[in-house]
Design a protein around this motif. Structure first.
Motif, PDB file in Angstrom:
ATOM      1  N   HIS A  32      48.201  31.244 -50.500  1.00  3.82           N
ATOM      2  CA  HIS A  32      47.605  32.075 -51.545  1.00  3.82           C
ATOM      3  C   HIS A  32      46.422  32.835 -50.959  1.00  3.82           C
ATOM      4  O   HIS A  32      45.769  32.353 -50.049  1.00  3.82           O
ATOM      5  CB  HIS A  32      47.114  31.209 -52.712  1.00  3.82           C
ATOM      6  N   PRO A  33      46.119  34.008 -51.519  1.00  2.00           N
ATOM      7  CA  PRO A  33      44.936  34.733 -51.041  1.00  2.00           C
ATOM      8  C   PRO A  33      43.693  33.893 -51.304  1.00  2.00           C
ATOM      9  O   PRO A  33      43.703  33.063 -52.195  1.00  2.00           O
ATOM     10  CB  PRO A  33      44.915  35.988 -51.896  1.00  2.00           C
ATOM     11  N   LEU A  34      42.731  34.021 -50.616  1.00  3.27           N
ATOM     12  CA  LEU A  34      42.391  34.895 -49.524  1.00  3.27           C
ATOM     13  C   LEU A  34      43.036  34.394 -48.250  1.00  3.27           C
ATOM     14  O   LEU A  34      42.944  33.228 -47.919  1.00  3.27           O
ATOM     15  CB  LEU A  34      40.883  34.952 -49.326  1.00  3.27           C
ATOM     16  N   HIS A  35      43.648  35.290 -47.522  1.00  2.00           N
ATOM     17  CA  HIS A  35      44.333  34.938 -46.286  1.00  2.00           C
ATOM     18  C   HIS A  35      43.390  35.154 -45.108  1.00  2.00           C
ATOM     19  O   HIS A  35      43.392  36.197 -44.485  1.00  2.00           O
ATOM     20  CB  HIS A  35      45.585  35.799 -46.117  1.00  2.00           C
ATOM     21  N   THR A  36      42.597  34.162 -44.807  1.00  2.00           N
ATOM     22  CA  THR A  36      41.618  34.322 -43.734  1.00  2.00           C
ATOM     23  C   THR A  36      42.053  33.687 -42.418  1.00  2.00           C
ATOM     24  O   THR A  36      41.426  33.915 -41.395  1.00  2.00           O
ATOM     25  CB  THR A  36      40.264  33.702 -44.142  1.00  2.00           C
ATOM     26  N   TYR A  37      43.142  32.902 -42.444  1.00  5.26           N
ATOM     27  CA  TYR A  37      43.602  32.253 -41.213  1.00  5.26           C
ATOM     28  C   TYR A  37      44.323  33.277 -40.336  1.00  5.26           C
ATOM     29  O   TYR A  37      45.127  34.075 -40.815  1.00  5.26           O
ATOM     30  CB  TYR A  37      44.537  31.091 -41.535  1.00  5.26           C
ATOM     31  N   ALA A  87      56.727  24.821 -53.216  1.00  2.00           N
ATOM     32  CA  ALA A  87      55.751  25.842 -53.597  1.00  2.00           C
ATOM     33  C   ALA A  87      55.767  25.983 -55.112  1.00  2.00           C
ATOM     34  O   ALA A  87      56.681  25.508 -55.780  1.00  2.00           O
ATOM     35  CB  ALA A  87      56.103  27.177 -52.940  1.00  2.00           C
ATOM     36  N   ASP A  88      54.755  26.656 -55.626  1.00  2.00           N
ATOM     37  CA  ASP A  88      54.684  26.814 -57.077  1.00  2.00           C
ATOM     38  C   ASP A  88      55.326  28.111 -57.558  1.00  2.00           C
ATOM     39  O   ASP A  88      55.424  28.341 -58.753  1.00  2.00           O
ATOM     40  CB  ASP A  88      53.239  26.694 -57.568  1.00  2.00           C
ATOM     41  N   HIS A  89      55.770  28.952 -56.641  1.00  3.36           N
ATOM     42  CA  HIS A  89      56.464  30.185 -57.016  1.00  3.36           C
ATOM     43  C   HIS A  89      57.125  30.783 -55.783  1.00  3.36           C
ATOM     44  O   HIS A  89      56.823  30.403 -54.653  1.00  3.36           O
ATOM     45  CB  HIS A  89      55.492  31.198 -57.655  1.00  3.36           C
ATOM     46  N   PRO A  90      58.039  31.741 -55.994  1.00  6.24           N
ATOM     47  CA  PRO A  90      58.658  32.404 -54.843  1.00  6.24           C
ATOM     48  C   PRO A  90      57.649  33.282 -54.101  1.00  6.24           C
ATOM     49  O   PRO A  90      56.520  33.476 -54.558  1.00  6.24           O
ATOM     50  CB  PRO A  90      59.753  33.271 -55.460  1.00  6.24           C
ATOM     51  N   LYS A 100      63.065  44.092 -51.260  1.00  2.00           N
ATOM     52  CA  LYS A 100      63.726  43.488 -52.410  1.00  2.00           C
ATOM     53  C   LYS A 100      63.070  42.152 -52.733  1.00  2.00           C
ATOM     54  O   LYS A 100      62.443  41.523 -51.887  1.00  2.00           O
ATOM     55  CB  LYS A 100      65.221  43.320 -52.181  1.00  2.00           C
ATOM     56  N   SER A 101      63.241  41.747 -53.954  1.00  2.43           N
ATOM     57  CA  SER A 101      62.654  40.506 -54.443  1.00  2.43           C
ATOM     58  C   SER A 101      63.445  39.309 -53.919  1.00  2.43           C
ATOM     59  O   SER A 101      64.644  39.384 -53.708  1.00  2.43           O
ATOM     60  CB  SER A 101      62.672  40.528 -55.968  1.00  2.43           C
ATOM     61  N   ASP A 102      62.760  38.193 -53.722  1.00  5.95           N
ATOM     62  CA  ASP A 102      63.394  36.956 -53.287  1.00  5.95           C
ATOM     63  C   ASP A 102      62.885  35.850 -54.197  1.00  5.95           C
ATOM     64  O   ASP A 102      61.709  35.494 -54.152  1.00  5.95           O
ATOM     65  CB  ASP A 102      63.034  36.666 -51.827  1.00  5.95           C
ATOM     66  N   GLN A 103      63.753  35.326 -55.042  1.00  5.04           N
ATOM     67  CA  GLN A 103      63.345  34.339 -56.039  1.00  5.04           C
ATOM     68  C   GLN A 103      63.416  32.897 -55.549  1.00  5.04           C
ATOM     69  O   GLN A 103      63.155  31.970 -56.297  1.00  5.04           O
ATOM     70  CB  GLN A 103      64.194  34.499 -57.308  1.00  5.04           C
ATOM     71  N   ARG A 104      63.764  32.694 -54.269  1.00  6.87           N
ATOM     72  CA  ARG A 104      63.859  31.327 -53.759  1.00  6.87           C
ATOM     73  C   ARG A 104      62.466  30.709 -53.615  1.00  6.87           C
ATOM     74  O   ARG A 104      61.518  31.377 -53.258  1.00  6.87           O
ATOM     75  CB  ARG A 104      64.567  31.316 -52.404  1.00  6.87           C
ATOM     76  N   VAL A 105      62.400  29.408 -53.905  1.00  7.94           N
ATOM     77  CA  VAL A 105      61.182  28.631 -53.721  1.00  7.94           C
ATOM     78  C   VAL A 105      61.487  27.605 -52.628  1.00  7.94           C
ATOM     79  O   VAL A 105      62.490  26.899 -52.708  1.00  7.94           O
ATOM     80  CB  VAL A 105      60.781  27.905 -55.028  1.00  7.94           C
ATOM     81  N   PRO A 106      60.647  27.532 -51.597  1.00  4.33           N
ATOM     82  CA  PRO A 106      60.933  26.561 -50.545  1.00  4.33           C
ATOM     83  C   PRO A 106      60.897  25.136 -51.088  1.00  4.33           C
ATOM     84  O   PRO A 106      60.094  24.810 -51.952  1.00  4.33           O
ATOM     85  CB  PRO A 106      59.813  26.786 -49.529  1.00  4.33           C
ATOM     86  N   PHE A 107      61.802  24.293 -50.587  1.00  2.14           N
ATOM     87  CA  PHE A 107      61.860  22.912 -51.039  1.00  2.14           C
ATOM     88  C   PHE A 107      62.415  22.060 -49.916  1.00  2.14           C
ATOM     89  O   PHE A 107      63.485  22.331 -49.376  1.00  2.14           O
ATOM     90  CB  PHE A 107      62.752  22.779 -52.276  1.00  2.14           C
TER      91      PHE A 107
END
Length: 166
Positions: A32-37, A87-90, A100-107
């Motif tokens: 999630h943002p902020l992406h500082t790494y 994850a909590d969302h794609p 294009k959109s990707d609705q997969r959530v890693p599991f």
């Protein structure tokens, strides 16, 4: 990696390495943002946009998981552990990669013991994760085939535990 900052919190390492602790929930708020790494320097010095930042944060998540697994292996807790990675969302930045959109959530589900990896090829709602884990903890699911069968039976469950608009 010399000079690289440690990512995992000490309390997480201690909890995961302690065989007397039966359950640990570790929330890692990446990517999630902020992406500082910065995956190239191994430091928190990145100044990137959301697409590049997301890739950096994925690398950080992978690094944290690797560190925690290494700690658990050193302390002998990895083989007996149940690990869920999700994850909590794609990926909301998928259009930045492929237009294009990707609705997969890693599991990922890792069960105790040395088990063969497997792929569950069907879509399922990750809302079933809690019930899946309860079945694992109660001993009703002990191997990959049982987990796949259970997911197959429950993959269309879409009921939210708390209604979105009460």
């Amino acid at each position: 990696m010399t000079g690289v900052q440690t990512c995992a919190l000490p309390i997480s390492r201690d909890a995961l390495a302690n065989p007397s602790i039966g359950f640990v929930l570790l929330h890692v708020p990446f990517p999630h943002p902020l992406h500082t790494y910065n995956r190239f320097t191994g430091r928190f010095d990145a100044k990137t946009g959301p697409v590049e930042g997301y890739a950096n944060s994925l690398a950080l998540s992978d690094r944290i998981l690797s560190e925690l697994r290494e700690e658990m292996e050193r302390n002998g807790t990895w083989e007996d552990a149940v690990v869920v990675l999700s994850a909590d969302h794609p990926n909301i930045f998928a259009p930045g990669y492929s237009a294009k959109s990707d609705q997969r959530v890693p599991f990922l589900l890792k069960l105790p013991g040395k088990q063969q990896p497997a792929v569950f090829p069907h879509r399922f709602n990750t809302i079933v994760t809690a019930e899946l884990l309860l079945n694992v903890l109660d001993g009703r699911i002990t191997n990959v085939e049982e987990a796949k069968a259970w997911l197959g039976q429950h993959r269309n469950n879409a009921e939210e535990p708390v209604p979105a608009n009460p």
